[in-house]
Every structure is written in C-alpha cells, then in structure tokens.
Design a protein around this motif. Structure first.
Motif, PDB file in Angstrom:
ATOM      1  N   VAL A 128      -7.473   6.673 -12.885  1.00  0.00           N
ATOM      2  CA  VAL A 128      -8.331   7.330 -13.884  1.00  0.00           C
ATOM      3  C   VAL A 128      -8.395   8.827 -13.622  1.00  0.00           C
ATOM      4  O   VAL A 128      -8.312   9.644 -14.550  1.00  0.00           O
ATOM      5  N   GLN A 129      -8.528   9.209 -12.357  1.00  0.00           N
ATOM      6  CA  GLN A 129      -8.609  10.632 -12.017  1.00  0.00           C
ATOM      7  C   GLN A 129      -7.328  11.365 -12.396  1.00  0.00           C
ATOM      8  O   GLN A 129      -7.374  12.466 -12.963  1.00  0.00           O
ATOM      9  N   ILE A 130      -6.179  10.753 -12.118  1.00  0.00           N
ATOM     10  CA  ILE A 130      -4.899  11.380 -12.463  1.00  0.00           C
ATOM     11  C   ILE A 130      -4.803  11.592 -13.965  1.00  0.00           C
ATOM     12  O   ILE A 130      -4.395  12.663 -14.436  1.00  0.00           O
ATOM     13  N   MET A 131      -5.183  10.599 -14.745  1.00  0.00           N
ATOM     14  CA  MET A 131      -5.108  10.721 -16.198  1.00  0.00           C
ATOM     15  C   MET A 131      -6.105  11.739 -16.732  1.00  0.00           C
ATOM     16  O   MET A 131      -5.793  12.507 -17.644  1.00  0.00           O
ATOM     17  N   ASP A 160       0.831  -1.202   0.000  1.00  0.00           N
ATOM     18  CA  ASP A 160       0.000   0.000   0.000  1.00  0.00           C
ATOM     19  C   ASP A 160       0.868   1.256   0.000  1.00  0.00           C
ATOM     20  O   ASP A 160       0.587   2.224  -0.723  1.00  0.00           O
ATOM     21  N   SER A 161       1.923   1.240   0.784  1.00  0.00           N
ATOM     22  CA  SER A 161       2.844   2.379   0.833  1.00  0.00           C
ATOM     23  C   SER A 161       3.528   2.584  -0.517  1.00  0.00           C
ATOM     24  O   SER A 161       3.703   3.721  -0.967  1.00  0.00           O
ATOM     25  N   PHE A 162       3.891   1.479  -1.175  1.00  0.00           N
ATOM     26  CA  PHE A 162       4.542   1.570  -2.483  1.00  0.00           C
ATOM     27  C   PHE A 162       3.604   2.215  -3.505  1.00  0.00           C
ATOM     28  O   PHE A 162       4.021   3.085  -4.274  1.00  0.00           O
ATOM     29  N   THR A 195      -0.504   2.023 -16.335  1.00  0.00           N
ATOM     30  CA  THR A 195      -0.193   0.663 -15.888  1.00  0.00           C
ATOM     31  C   THR A 195      -1.022   0.296 -14.670  1.00  0.00           C
ATOM     32  O   THR A 195      -1.575  -0.807 -14.582  1.00  0.00           O
ATOM     33  N   TYR A 196      -1.127   1.227 -13.724  1.00  0.00           N
ATOM     34  CA  TYR A 196      -1.937   0.956 -12.530  1.00  0.00           C
ATOM     35  C   TYR A 196      -3.409   0.750 -12.905  1.00  0.00           C
ATOM     36  O   TYR A 196      -4.093  -0.094 -12.333  1.00  0.00           O
ATOM     37  N   CYS A 197      -3.880   1.518 -13.856  1.00  0.00           N
ATOM     38  CA  CYS A 197      -5.275   1.388 -14.283  1.00  0.00           C
ATOM     39  C   CYS A 197      -5.537  -0.004 -14.848  1.00  0.00           C
ATOM     40  O   CYS A 197      -6.529  -0.652 -14.512  1.00  0.00           O
ATOM     41  N   THR A 198      -4.621  -0.465 -15.687  1.00  0.00           N
ATOM     42  CA  THR A 198      -4.756  -1.793 -16.296  1.00  0.00           C
ATOM     43  C   THR A 198      -4.632  -2.894 -15.257  1.00  0.00           C
ATOM     44  O   THR A 198      -5.442  -3.836 -15.214  1.00  0.00           O
ATOM     45  N   GLU A 199      -3.618  -2.795 -14.396  1.00  0.00           N
ATOM     46  CA  GLU A 199      -3.402  -3.814 -13.365  1.00  0.00           C
ATOM     47  C   GLU A 199      -4.550  -3.839 -12.364  1.00  0.00           C
ATOM     48  O   GLU A 199      -4.980  -4.913 -11.923  1.00  0.00           O
ATOM     49  N   ALA A 200      -5.053  -2.671 -12.009  1.00  0.00           N
ATOM     50  CA  ALA A 200      -6.167  -2.603 -11.060  1.00  0.00           C
ATOM     51  C   ALA A 200      -7.407  -3.285 -11.615  1.00  0.00           C
ATOM     52  O   ALA A 200      -8.159  -3.940 -10.880  1.00  0.00           O
ATOM     53  N   ASP A 201      -7.621  -3.152 -12.917  1.00  0.00           N
ATOM     54  CA  ASP A 201      -8.753  -3.826 -13.547  1.00  0.00           C
ATOM     55  C   ASP A 201      -8.586  -5.341 -13.486  1.00  0.00           C
ATOM     56  O   ASP A 201      -9.554  -6.069 -13.250  1.00  0.00           O
ATOM     57  N   LEU A 202      -7.354  -5.818 -13.655  1.00  0.00           N
ATOM     58  CA  LEU A 202      -7.089  -7.260 -13.648  1.00  0.00           C
ATOM     59  C   LEU A 202      -7.261  -7.883 -12.269  1.00  0.00           C
ATOM     60  O   LEU A 202      -7.663  -9.037 -12.146  1.00  0.00           O
ATOM     61  N   VAL A 203      -6.942  -7.113 -11.225  1.00  0.00           N
ATOM     62  CA  VAL A 203      -7.018  -7.662  -9.866  1.00  0.00           C
ATOM     63  C   VAL A 203      -8.244  -7.157  -9.102  1.00  0.00           C
ATOM     64  O   VAL A 203      -8.402  -7.426  -7.920  1.00  0.00           O
ATOM     65  N   LYS A 204      -9.107  -6.398  -9.795  1.00  0.00           N
ATOM     66  CA  LYS A 204     -10.368  -5.905  -9.222  1.00  0.00           C
ATOM     67  C   LYS A 204     -10.135  -4.947  -8.048  1.00  0.00           C
ATOM     68  O   LYS A 204     -10.827  -4.995  -7.032  1.00  0.00           O
ATOM     69  N   ASP A 233       4.240   5.574  -5.691  1.00  0.00           N
ATOM     70  CA  ASP A 233       4.583   5.263  -7.083  1.00  0.00           C
ATOM     71  C   ASP A 233       3.525   5.703  -8.088  1.00  0.00           C
ATOM     72  O   ASP A 233       3.815   5.865  -9.273  1.00  0.00           O
ATOM     73  N   LEU A 234       2.306   5.893  -7.643  1.00  0.00           N
ATOM     74  CA  LEU A 234       1.208   6.228  -8.556  1.00  0.00           C
ATOM     75  C   LEU A 234       1.303   7.690  -8.977  1.00  0.00           C
ATOM     76  O   LEU A 234       1.134   8.607  -8.167  1.00  0.00           O
ATOM     77  N   ASN A 235       1.586   7.924 -10.257  1.00  0.00           N
ATOM     78  CA  ASN A 235       1.686   9.271 -10.801  1.00  0.00           C
ATOM     79  C   ASN A 235       1.237   9.237 -12.263  1.00  0.00           C
ATOM     80  O   ASN A 235       0.776   8.197 -12.752  1.00  0.00           O
ATOM     81  N   LEU A 236       1.384  10.354 -12.951  1.00  0.00           N
ATOM     82  CA  LEU A 236       0.902  10.434 -14.332  1.00  0.00           C
ATOM     83  C   LEU A 236       1.590   9.411 -15.239  1.00  0.00           C
ATOM     84  O   LEU A 236       0.954   8.821 -16.119  1.00  0.00           O
ATOM     85  N   LYS A 237       2.871   9.191 -15.021  1.00  0.00           N
ATOM     86  CA  LYS A 237       3.615   8.258 -15.864  1.00  0.00           C
ATOM     87  C   LYS A 237       3.183   6.817 -15.638  1.00  0.00           C
ATOM     88  O   LYS A 237       3.086   6.029 -16.581  1.00  0.00           O
ATOM     89  N   THR A 238       2.911   6.455 -14.389  1.00  0.00           N
ATOM     90  CA  THR A 238       2.565   5.064 -14.064  1.00  0.00           C
ATOM     91  C   THR A 238       1.064   4.803 -14.052  1.00  0.00           C
ATOM     92  O   THR A 238       0.641   3.647 -13.985  1.00  0.00           O
TER      93      THR A 238
END
Length: 252
Positions: A101-104, A69-71, A83-92, A75-80
C-alpha cells in the motif's frame, strides 16, 4: 510436519486424522508446499509466494520461510505491488500489505490505470487512505472515477462510495467528473448529502461552477465595465462589442 500436528495436547491420540485450519488461498497452495518438503521442488512467483510463506511459518519450515521472505523483499515493487496487496489480504499478511500500500500511495501519480484497476475496491480504499498519498485532489478524483468505471458496480456500496470520495481524501472534485459522481450519489442519497458544506453534492456543484466561471472568463474579460452596464458603450472597441453582443441576455 508430525511435530506440528502433535502440538495440540488435547488431540485424540487414537484418531490418525488431524484438522488444520488455513485461509482458502493458503490451502490451495498446500500441494506445492508438500512438493518442497518432500522433493525440494520450488518455483516461487508473485502470486504464490505469500501463501507458501504462510505455510512455512505455520509448519515451522525455516528454510522455506527464509527463501519466500527473501523473494518478497526483492520482488515487491511498483509493478507487483497490486498483486502483493491482493494476495496479502487473502493470506492475512498485514506487514506485506502495508508495504505494498505504501509503495502504491507514494507512486500513485505515475501508476497506470490498468495496474490500479487490478485492486479490489477495499484495497484501493486503503491506498487512498494512506498517509503516504500526496497528489492533487482533482487529479485524485479523476483516478477514482476511472477506477469506479472499471470496477464491478456491485463492489461500490454506499459505504465504499463514501470512503472513496471522503472530503478529507478528496476536498476538491474535477469538473470533468462532477456529473459522474453526482449520478453515483443519486443511488445513495445519504452519501450525496453527508457532511453538510463538504458533502459530495456541494463539492460536485462547486466543481461545475468553477468550470463555468473558467469558460466564461475569456468573453467577460474582454468587456469594459461600462459595457456591461450600458454606460458609454460607444467607447467599446469592435471586438469587445461583438463578444458582448453575442452573450446570452442573462449573462449580460
């Protein structure tokens, strides 16, 4: 882990095997999860952290959950975010997906297309539908067209095309992309004409008309009203007379 496996009060105590159902993306990271549990080995990355976070939560490994959670928070920013959006969809993981989505959406105007095209079409749709998106409609239509060019055509169904070009998202279309959207609409005529006056077809036609009006505005602006009607044409200066005479008959 044993405590988690023993939670099911209906489990067959004579059967040493226990089935655990996990999303496929999460299951793929199970070896790394076991490495942490048994040897405290952990190397977090943007691509594996959400699956490990899911496993930590599922098996109540609180130390791992806190680290993952700390990572994510750092780590979550405009560049990443893609990837987080895609991975989050895969792991629900809906919470992380919403944040990505909000950052983008908030930074859509300065996102590079190479970043945007990392997104699956359904995730791109979520960005366009976000209340945090605030860009000009014609600019947005250019970005959507570029995304569709980079995307596997099979990912753009009739429903997806309708959502990506919805009049509430894209009330005006860039003249540069009007024919592109019209060509796509020919594949799905029901989408092309959905929405009456605000249909994709009508918005594309309006974009082309605006372009033609802009193109003709210069030559027409040099004309005096009497020149267009043929009255007192002799009073027209030579430059205007040349511009007028060079126009097609229909335009005159």
């Amino acid at each position: 882990l044993a405590a988690k496996f023993d939670e099911d009060e209906h489990a067959d105590v004579t059967d040493p095997n226990t089935e655990v159902y996990l999303p496929s993306r999460v299951a793929a990271l199970f070896p790394e999860f076991l490495d942490y549990v048994y040897s405290d080995t952990l190397q977090l990355t943007t691509r594996n952290v959400l699956a490990l976070k899911h496993l930590a939560n599922h098996f109540d490994v609180r130390a791992l959950y806190k680290k993952t959670d700390s990572f994510v928070q750092s780590d979550l920013n405009l560049k990443t975010a893609p990837t987080y959006c895609t991975e989050a969809d895969l792991v629900k993981d809906e919470d992380v997906q919403k944040k990505a989505v909000q950052i983008m959406a908030e930074n859509f105007g300065r996102m590079d297309m190479t970043v945007i095209t990392q997104l699956p079409a359904k995730m791109f749709k979520e960005v366009l539908s976000s209340p945090h998106l605030d860009v000009e409609s014609e600019f947005l239509s250019n970005k959507v067209a570029q995304f569709m060019r980079f995307t596997d055509g099979s990912a753009i169904s009739d429903e997806m095309l309708f959502m990506l070009t919805h009049p509430q998202i894209m009330p005006m279309i860039s003249s540069d992309e009007a024919f592109f959207f019209l060509n796509w609409g020919l594949k799905y005529p029901q989408v092309l004409d959905e929405g009456d006056d605000a249909s994709l077809r009508n918005r594309c036609i309006e974009a082309v008309v605006r372009s033609w009006m802009t193109t003709l505005a210069g030559p027409i602006a040099t004309l005096r009203p009497e020149a267009a009607t043929g009255i007192n044409a002799g009073n027209l200066n030579s430059e205007c007379a040349f511009n007028y005479s060079s126009l097609p008959a229909g335009i005159k």
